[in-house]
Write an enzyme that holds these catalytic residues in place. Structure first.
Site, PDB file in Angstrom:
ATOM      1  N   LYS A 183      -8.285 -38.650  37.368  1.00  0.00           N
ATOM      2  CA  LYS A 183      -7.000 -38.660  36.645  1.00  0.00           C
ATOM      3  C   LYS A 183      -6.996 -39.733  35.567  1.00  0.00           C
ATOM      4  CE  LYS A 183      -4.094 -36.277  39.936  1.00  0.00           C
ATOM      5  NZ  LYS A 183      -2.889 -36.195  40.741  1.00  0.00           N
TER       6      LYS A 183
ATOM      7  N   LYS B 192     -10.393 -26.763  41.520  1.00  0.00           N
ATOM      8  CA  LYS B 192      -9.241 -26.454  42.380  1.00  0.00           C
ATOM      9  C   LYS B 192      -8.037 -26.063  41.525  1.00  0.00           C
ATOM     10  CE  LYS B 192      -6.387 -30.520  42.919  1.00  0.00           C
ATOM     11  NZ  LYS B 192      -5.340 -31.100  43.727  1.00  0.00           N
TER      12      LYS B 192
ATOM     13  N   LYS C  16      -1.728 -28.684  39.747  1.00  0.00           N
ATOM     14  CA  LYS C  16      -0.516 -28.793  38.931  1.00  0.00           C
ATOM     15  C   LYS C  16      -0.848 -29.418  37.587  1.00  0.00           C
ATOM     16  CE  LYS C  16       2.012 -30.281  42.671  1.00  0.00           C
ATOM     17  NZ  LYS C  16       2.543 -31.388  43.359  1.00  0.00           N
TER      18      LYS C  16
END
Ligand code: AQP
Length: 332
Positions: free
Chosen positions: A112, A195, A198
């Site tokens: 991230k 994966k 969101k």
């Protein structure tokens, strides 16, 4: 009864199918056999920049969706993380026994922060797994139902619990991750090597529970499939088709073998068309129930007050023990 705890972030207007199949579906079944604590983790939702009004709305939508999925506040404790101040308090104590290098090895932070730029990433994003450890250890959870992406954070939680117990005396239960293999990692429809997520899936790779049903059906019909024509379950060589089979099996209750037999000689288009129907049938009542829960904010608030009180009763006991063990003098 074993105690379970898990949380979900209110970081989108809708949960995606990975959140449901990887985590929330197991939360629902575990209510019957476990002493269950489930929460919407709003403290975690402010680690990467947010808007206050949007967060408020998403927290309510998240709770309404959990209720619609079948989380029953009379059988489990459902609450909002920020209603229980002990999470942040224990998070601080645990951060003081976490090594900087140890925290730096968390792959979710690396991924991230790489996307945001390391310089711009918040310290909160960096210490997030420590707060998550506090979330779990406060409730002395035996099991934590999550998706595969959370395995490393669970390992850190166990390490911190063990370290604290060793340094200050037995305080915490060592939690086990509960990650059933079949649905541990639902993949992006457009990039079945990643994966479903969101924050990083493209809109067409993501199946959102609350989105327009015709749009979802279209996404399923245009999902990336693999070379060849046969419908086989082979996650290595046919990740796209295998992901569709996994989703189909989980939503319909039919085994993968049964589906493979049923689709022998048929094409990818047939599989996708049928799966689109299965998905729409699944989300239709969930969407309706979510809207009903959102239409009654007073009832939602009442339920939240009860949840917070039940959660605090447990969390305050653990925090008192922790403060005592580390040597803080209690306030008189
Ligand atoms: N693709 C997935 N397959 C299986 N399980 C999944 N989970 C998330 N994606 C998948 C599980 O959903 C629970 C709640 O997740 P979260 O709100 O903590 O968010 P996350 O793990 O960071 O994943 P998201 O929802 O895709 O968000 P971003 O984009 O921020 O990473 C967890 O138990 C998680 O394992």
């Amino acid at each position: 009864r074993p105690r379970v705890l898990s949380g979900i972030q209110p970081t989108a207007d809708s949960f995606h199918l990975g959140n449901y199949l990887g985590a929330v579906r197991n939360w629902v079944t575990m209510q019957d056999t476990c002493d269950a604590y489930y929460m919407v983790v709003d403290l975690h939702a402010i680690t990467a920049g947010h808007d206050a009004k949007v967060l408020r709305d998403r927290t309510r939508v998240s709770l309404a969706q959990l209720l619609a999925f079948g989380i029953d506040p009379t059988r489990s404790t459902l609450f909002i993380q920020s209603h229980v101040p002990e999470h942040a308090q224990l998070g601080w104590v645990l951060s003081c026994i976490t090594g900087f290098g140890e925290a730096s090895r968390m792959t979710q932070f690396k991924d991230k922060s790489a996307k945001q730029g390391a310089e711009r990433s918040s310290v909160g994003l960096f210490t997030y797994p420590i707060l998550q450890a506090a979330d779990i250890l406060l409730y002395q959870a035996d099991a934590v139902p999550v998706g595969e992406d959370q395995r490393q954070h669970l390992e850190l939680t166990r390490d911190l619990a063990q370290r604290f117990n060793h340094l200050f005396g037995k305080t915490f239960t060592l939690p086990e991750a509960y990650i059933p293999k079949a649905t541990a990692k639902i993949l992006d429809l457009q990039d079945p090597t990643a994966k479903m997520s969101k924050s990083s899936s493209s809109p067409t790779g993501l199946l959102e529970i609350m989105e327009d049903k015709a749009r979802s059906a279209k996404k399923i019909k245009s999902a990336v499939t693999d070379t060849g024509r046969e419908i086989l379950f082979d996650p290595e060589d046919k990740p796209g088709v295998s992901n569709l089979l996994t989703i189909y099996s989980a939503l319909s209750g039919r085994t993968i073998e049964d589906l493979v037999t049923a689709y022998a000689g048929k094409g990818y288009g047939d599989l996708k068309k049928d799966l689109a129907e299965v998905f729409v049938d699944f989300v239709t009542p969930i969407q309706a129930a979510t809207r009903e829960y959102l239409d009654d904010p007073a009832q939602l608030d009442k339920m939240l007050a009860i949840g917070a009180e039940k959660a605090r009763a447990v969390a305050s006991q653990t925090l008192a023990a922790v403060y005592d063990h580390v040597g803080f003098i209690p306030a008189k």
